[in-house]
Write a protein that holds these residues in place. Structure first.
Motif, PDB file in Angstrom:
ATOM      1  N   ALA A  47      -6.928 -16.634 -34.423  1.00 38.07           N
ATOM      2  CA  ALA A  47      -7.298 -16.152 -35.759  1.00 38.07           C
ATOM      3  C   ALA A  47      -8.814 -15.996 -35.885  1.00 38.07           C
ATOM      4  N   PHE A  48      -9.573 -16.959 -35.336  1.00 38.36           N
ATOM      5  CA  PHE A  48     -11.029 -16.875 -35.441  1.00 38.36           C
ATOM      6  C   PHE A  48     -11.572 -15.722 -34.601  1.00 38.36           C
ATOM      7  N   ILE A  49     -11.038 -15.544 -33.392  1.00 34.91           N
ATOM      8  CA  ILE A  49     -11.488 -14.440 -32.547  1.00 34.91           C
ATOM      9  C   ILE A  49     -11.216 -13.096 -33.228  1.00 34.91           C
ATOM     10  N   SER A  50     -10.077 -12.991 -33.900  1.00 31.88           N
ATOM     11  CA  SER A  50      -9.782 -11.738 -34.601  1.00 31.88           C
ATOM     12  C   SER A  50     -10.727 -11.526 -35.774  1.00 31.88           C
ATOM     13  N   TRP A  51     -11.193 -12.623 -36.405  1.00 28.65           N
ATOM     14  CA  TRP A  51     -12.080 -12.494 -37.558  1.00 28.65           C
ATOM     15  C   TRP A  51     -13.507 -12.122 -37.131  1.00 28.65           C
ATOM     16  N   VAL A  52     -13.948 -12.622 -35.984  1.00 32.36           N
ATOM     17  CA  VAL A  52     -15.314 -12.345 -35.531  1.00 32.36           C
ATOM     18  C   VAL A  52     -15.332 -11.034 -34.737  1.00 32.36           C
ATOM     19  N   GLY A  53     -14.778 -10.008 -35.339  1.00 33.12           N
ATOM     20  CA  GLY A  53     -14.792  -8.688 -34.710  1.00 33.12           C
ATOM     21  C   GLY A  53     -15.781  -7.793 -35.419  1.00 33.12           C
ATOM     22  N   LEU A  54     -17.026  -8.249 -35.520  1.00 34.91           N
ATOM     23  CA  LEU A  54     -18.007  -7.519 -36.308  1.00 34.91           C
ATOM     24  C   LEU A  54     -18.365  -6.178 -35.671  1.00 34.91           C
ATOM     25  N   ARG A  55     -18.440  -5.171 -36.515  1.00 35.40           N
ATOM     26  CA  ARG A  55     -18.902  -3.857 -36.070  1.00 35.40           C
ATOM     27  C   ARG A  55     -20.390  -3.732 -36.388  1.00 35.40           C
ATOM     28  N   GLY A  56     -21.093  -2.938 -35.582  1.00 34.36           N
ATOM     29  CA  GLY A  56     -22.534  -2.852 -35.782  1.00 34.36           C
ATOM     30  C   GLY A  56     -23.095  -1.528 -35.325  1.00 34.36           C
ATOM     31  N   ALA A  57     -24.264  -1.595 -34.684  1.00 32.00           N
ATOM     32  CA  ALA A  57     -25.014  -0.392 -34.345  1.00 32.00           C
ATOM     33  C   ALA A  57     -24.269   0.509 -33.372  1.00 32.00           C
ATOM     34  N   VAL A  58     -23.490  -0.062 -32.455  1.00 31.99           N
ATOM     35  CA  VAL A  58     -22.791   0.766 -31.465  1.00 31.99           C
ATOM     36  C   VAL A  58     -21.806   1.705 -32.150  1.00 31.99           C
ATOM     37  N   SER A  59     -21.102   1.206 -33.163  1.00 36.15           N
ATOM     38  CA  SER A  59     -20.149   2.058 -33.888  1.00 36.15           C
ATOM     39  C   SER A  59     -20.864   3.213 -34.580  1.00 36.15           C
ATOM     40  N   ILE A  60     -22.038   2.928 -35.173  1.00 37.80           N
ATOM     41  CA  ILE A  60     -22.797   3.991 -35.832  1.00 37.80           C
ATOM     42  C   ILE A  60     -23.345   4.962 -34.785  1.00 37.80           C
ATOM     43  N   LEU A  61     -23.814   4.417 -33.664  1.00 39.45           N
ATOM     44  CA  LEU A  61     -24.322   5.270 -32.584  1.00 39.45           C
ATOM     45  C   LEU A  61     -23.233   6.217 -32.087  1.00 39.45           C
ATOM     46  N   LEU A  62     -22.028   5.700 -31.862  1.00 39.28           N
ATOM     47  CA  LEU A  62     -20.939   6.540 -31.372  1.00 39.28           C
ATOM     48  C   LEU A  62     -20.520   7.570 -32.408  1.00 39.28           C
ATOM     49  N   ALA A  63     -20.681   7.235 -33.686  1.00 33.83           N
ATOM     50  CA  ALA A  63     -20.314   8.181 -34.740  1.00 33.83           C
ATOM     51  C   ALA A  63     -21.279   9.357 -34.812  1.00 33.83           C
ATOM     52  N   ILE A  64     -22.427   9.275 -34.127  1.00 35.24           N
ATOM     53  CA  ILE A  64     -23.345  10.415 -34.066  1.00 35.24           C
ATOM     54  C   ILE A  64     -22.816  11.475 -33.101  1.00 35.24           C
ATOM     55  N   THR A  65     -22.026  11.057 -32.096  1.00 32.49           N
ATOM     56  CA  THR A  65     -21.581  12.007 -31.068  1.00 32.49           C
ATOM     57  C   THR A  65     -20.772  13.184 -31.630  1.00 32.49           C
ATOM     58  N   PRO A  66     -19.927  13.017 -32.668  1.00 28.37           N
ATOM     59  CA  PRO A  66     -19.274  14.204 -33.237  1.00 28.37           C
ATOM     60  C   PRO A  66     -20.269  15.202 -33.835  1.00 28.37           C
ATOM     61  N   ILE A  67     -21.389  14.707 -34.366  1.00 31.12           N
ATOM     62  CA  ILE A  67     -22.419  15.609 -34.888  1.00 31.12           C
ATOM     63  C   ILE A  67     -23.084  16.344 -33.731  1.00 31.12           C
ATOM     64  N   LEU A  68     -23.392  15.608 -32.658  1.00 28.21           N
ATOM     65  CA  LEU A  68     -23.994  16.248 -31.485  1.00 28.21           C
ATOM     66  C   LEU A  68     -23.048  17.273 -30.869  1.00 28.21           C
ATOM     67  N   GLY A  69     -21.743  17.011 -30.936  1.00 30.28           N
ATOM     68  CA  GLY A  69     -20.752  17.933 -30.375  1.00 30.28           C
ATOM     69  C   GLY A  69     -20.451  19.116 -31.269  1.00 30.28           C
ATOM     70  N   GLY A  70     -21.070  19.154 -32.458  1.00 34.90           N
ATOM     71  CA  GLY A  70     -20.868  20.272 -33.367  1.00 34.90           C
ATOM     72  C   GLY A  70     -19.496  20.316 -34.003  1.00 34.90           C
ATOM     73  N   LEU A  71     -18.835  19.165 -34.172  1.00 33.64           N
ATOM     74  CA  LEU A  71     -17.504  19.153 -34.765  1.00 33.64           C
ATOM     75  C   LEU A  71     -17.572  19.430 -36.265  1.00 33.64           C
ATOM     76  N   GLU A  72     -16.542  20.052 -36.768  1.00 35.61           N
ATOM     77  CA  GLU A  72     -16.507  20.457 -38.179  1.00 35.61           C
ATOM     78  C   GLU A  72     -16.654  19.264 -39.111  1.00 35.61           C
ATOM     79  N   HIS A  73     -15.979  18.174 -38.801  1.00 40.60           N
ATOM     80  CA  HIS A  73     -16.020  16.984 -39.665  1.00 40.60           C
ATOM     81  C   HIS A  73     -16.928  15.898 -39.081  1.00 40.60           C
ATOM     82  N   GLY A  74     -17.907  16.313 -38.295  1.00 41.22           N
ATOM     83  CA  GLY A  74     -18.784  15.344 -37.639  1.00 41.22           C
ATOM     84  C   GLY A  74     -19.529  14.453 -38.612  1.00 41.22           C
ATOM     85  N   ARG A  75     -20.125  15.028 -39.656  1.00 44.12           N
ATOM     86  CA  ARG A  75     -20.872  14.226 -40.625  1.00 44.12           C
ATOM     87  C   ARG A  75     -19.945  13.303 -41.410  1.00 44.12           C
TER      88      ARG A  75
END
Length: 613
Positions: free
Chosen positions: A337-365
């Motif tokens: 239960a504790f391991i499942s709770w300490v699943g914090l998201r951070g900069a890597v998730s935001i960094l990866l979310a830039i890739t759809p913008i770089l790829g020119g996808l329609e819903h990238g932003r």
């Protein structure tokens, strides 16, 4: 032109200084530090102070280099002992867990948003990995002494799961950008094949790169000031080389750090201090850049759906993925239960979310904005509750060591030895008269400004400065000798029991003296062997073994995993709250056997009734 250089430098340094000062707030109040970094970036961006930063390529490039620096430091600081405790479950979470989170979250995203199936899974891949910086900071900032296997699992997972999430995200961006609609079977096979190839190349380059770093550091007589910069540059070269030939640069740089950090590398203390500082700077730059790139005025249209998805990730997707991955490893429910709770998201998730913008996808932003809000929800909800959740689940153990005043000095011309400077603190074992072991070579003692040979000093006293020449991989015993007694929370004063027992004594003595509930076979074991048998061979500091009216507590374990101290409590602590979910494979098996036995008894009872009739 000249004026703009000064202005940009002034603004950049002001942001870094503000982020550094915010760390004081985070350590004081236990706030998620990375949330403050993001907040500073948002506050100074387009919708804040008006700094217009909309360069996706620059944001991605700067953040990727910062992430490589962070991953190398994470690997460098991961000891082999942690791998022994948690390598298999952590690798399972970092691979299968990321894939499972992507699928579960992607299904939810498809029904909550207007995205296609591939776009929904792309969003899931972007937020599937946990953030090493967030996990490391929050486990450390709250002074949480979590059970060793749980801490090691979380830290190794967060340090090693980024390459898988990056691979999935980039692959899905390329598929969507190509405009093809591949069959699910073909897509899955392509993903698996590409994943195996990238990870294999990345692992090979990382291992060889780590060995090369160690060899070059030992062979080249570089200046002490240049050496850390040389190592950092080589780590980035490993990152770039692996990516250039089709491998995972992020996996390569993490493994290079792991190999170098666990080798007999020269000047390890100097390298750790430098890399710790560079890792902090990389985190600050990464979060500030990503915060600047976001535009909060665009969040309104997707705010509700993004918050719902963030809560779904915390309470459904992550727990399900963790439970599936940890099924074979017999983790107790509270640890799962504790391991499942300490699943914090951070900069890597935001960094990866830039890739759809770089790829020119329609819903990238839109994908970027949703991922950004999911990260904020994770940092707010999980970041501020890790300490209370850990205590509630009974996973906090008292610190092994109290305050320790130590300086590690690198000696020129001595590749694998260090000069340790200890200050004797009041209450430490050496201050109470305990001898320093013979394998340690005390060279000098400074008392009241006067230096003397150790042999001429007599008994050490508080305030003495002791210089000891030891191999750089010295045992933890020296730290224990020079550390004062750890400050224990009043609630934990009786954590290790009122009595100490010798782990080599026969377990039968516990049954005779205290009425411990033991089988005949267990009575013939030593206390050490009894504890190991009850814990299925996995023993760590703070383990508790109830035996009817008494409870045995593991007070200490040496570097080789042998039990060196056991406490006995005649008032067993109440068990932690029972978590109704996260049954392990062993518990499921036991439940199935119990059901089968119950059905057999009923069947026998019916047969006996029919026979009597």
């Amino acid at each position: 032109m000249e004026q703009s250089v000064y202005l940009v430098t002034l603004v950049g340094t002001a942001l870094v200084v503000a982020a550094a000062f915010s760390s004081l707030i985070a350590f004081r109040f236990g706030a998620p530090l990375l949330l403050l970094f993001l907040g500073i970036g948002l506050a100074t961006g387009t919708d804040g102070l008006g700094i217009d930063f909309d360069n996706a390529h620059l944001a991605y490039f700067a953040s990727s280099l910062a992430l490589a620096v962070i991953l190398f430091d994470s690997g460098f600081g991961t000891p082999v002992a942690a791998l022994r405790h948690a390598a298999l479950p952590a690798v399972s979470l970092a691979t299968i867990g990321v894939a499972a989170t992507t699928l579960i979250f992607g299904v939810a995203a498809y029904y909550v948003t207007a995205f296609s199936w591939l776009e929904s899974f792309l969003l899931g891949a972007a937020v599937a990995s946990t953030d090493a910086a967030a996990v490391f900071f929050l486990l450390r900032a709250g002074n949480l002494n979590i059970r060793e296997r749980v801490r090691s699992t979380l830290e190794i997972e967060s340090g090693s799961n980024d390459p898988i999430a990056i691979f999935l995200t980039i692959t899905l961006v390329e598929v969507i950008a190509a405009g093809t609609d591949p069959e699910a079977e073909v897509l899955i096979l392509d993903i698996i094949g590409g994943f195996v190839l990238q990870m294999a190349i990345g692992a090979a380059v990382g291992y060889l790169g780590g060995k090369a770093i160690v060899r070059l550091v030992d062979r080249l007589n570089l200046d002490q000031g240049l050496l850390p910069i040389f190592v950092l540059t080589l780590s980035l070269a490993v990152f770039a080389a692996a990516g250039a030939i089709g491998g995972s640069g992020f996996l390569a740089v993490y493994l290079a750090g792991l190999v170098a950090g666990n080798s007999q590398i020269r000047a390890v203390a100097v390298l750790k201090r430098f890399q710790n500082g560079m890792s902090w700077l990389a985190q600050i730059i990464m979060f500030l850049v990503l915060g600047l790139f976001a535009t909060p005025s665009q969040f309104g249209a997707i705010l509700l759906s993004a918050i719902l998805l963030g809560l779904f990730l915390i309470f459904v997707a992550r727990p399900m993925a963790v439970w599936l991955c940890l099924l074979p490893f017999r983790f107790p429910r509270n640890e799962t239960a504790f391991i499942s709770w300490v699943g914090l998201r951070g900069a890597v998730s935001i960094l990866l979310a830039i890739t759809p913008i770089l790829g020119g996808l329609e819903h990238g932003r839109a994908i970027f904005n949703i991922a950004f809000i999911v990260v904020l929800v994770s940092l707010v909800v999980q970041g501020w509750t890790i300490g209370p959740i850990a205590r509630r689940l009974g996973l906090v153990v008292p610190a092994r060591l109290g305050p320790l005043n130590k300086v590690e000095l690198e000696l020129p011309g001595s590749a694998h030895h260090e000069l340790l400077a200890y200050t004797v603190v009041p209450g430490s074992p050496v201050a109470r008269g305990q001898r320093i072991p013979r394998w340690a070579r005390p060279s000098l003692v400074v008392r009241d400004g006067r230096s003397m040979r150790f042999q001429d000093m007599g008994r050490l006293s508080a305030g003495d400065h002791v210089y000891i020449f030891v191999p750089d991989r010295y045992p933890r015993l020296l730290d224990r000798l020079f550390a004062s007694k750890a400050d224990v929370d009043p609630e934990d004063e009786d954590f290790f029991g009122a009595f100490a027992v010798d782990p080599a004594r026969p377990a039968d003595e516990l049954a005779l003296a205290y009425g411990a509930e033991l089988s005949e076979a267990e009575r013939r074991l030593s206390i050490d062997a009894l504890i190991r048998e009850r814990l299925a061979g996995r023993v760590e500091y703070g383990d508790r073994v109830p035996m009817g009216p008494i409870e045995l507590i593991v007070r200490d374990v040496d570097d080789k995993g042998r039990i060196t101290g056991v406490g006995l409590s005649v008032e067993p602590a109440p068990p932690p709250p029972r978590v109704p979910f996260f049954l392990s494979l062993g518990e499921l098996s036991d439940s199935a056997i119990a059901i089968v036995n119950k059905l057999r008894k009923r069947s026998r009872g019916k047969d006996e009734i029919q026979t009597d009739g």
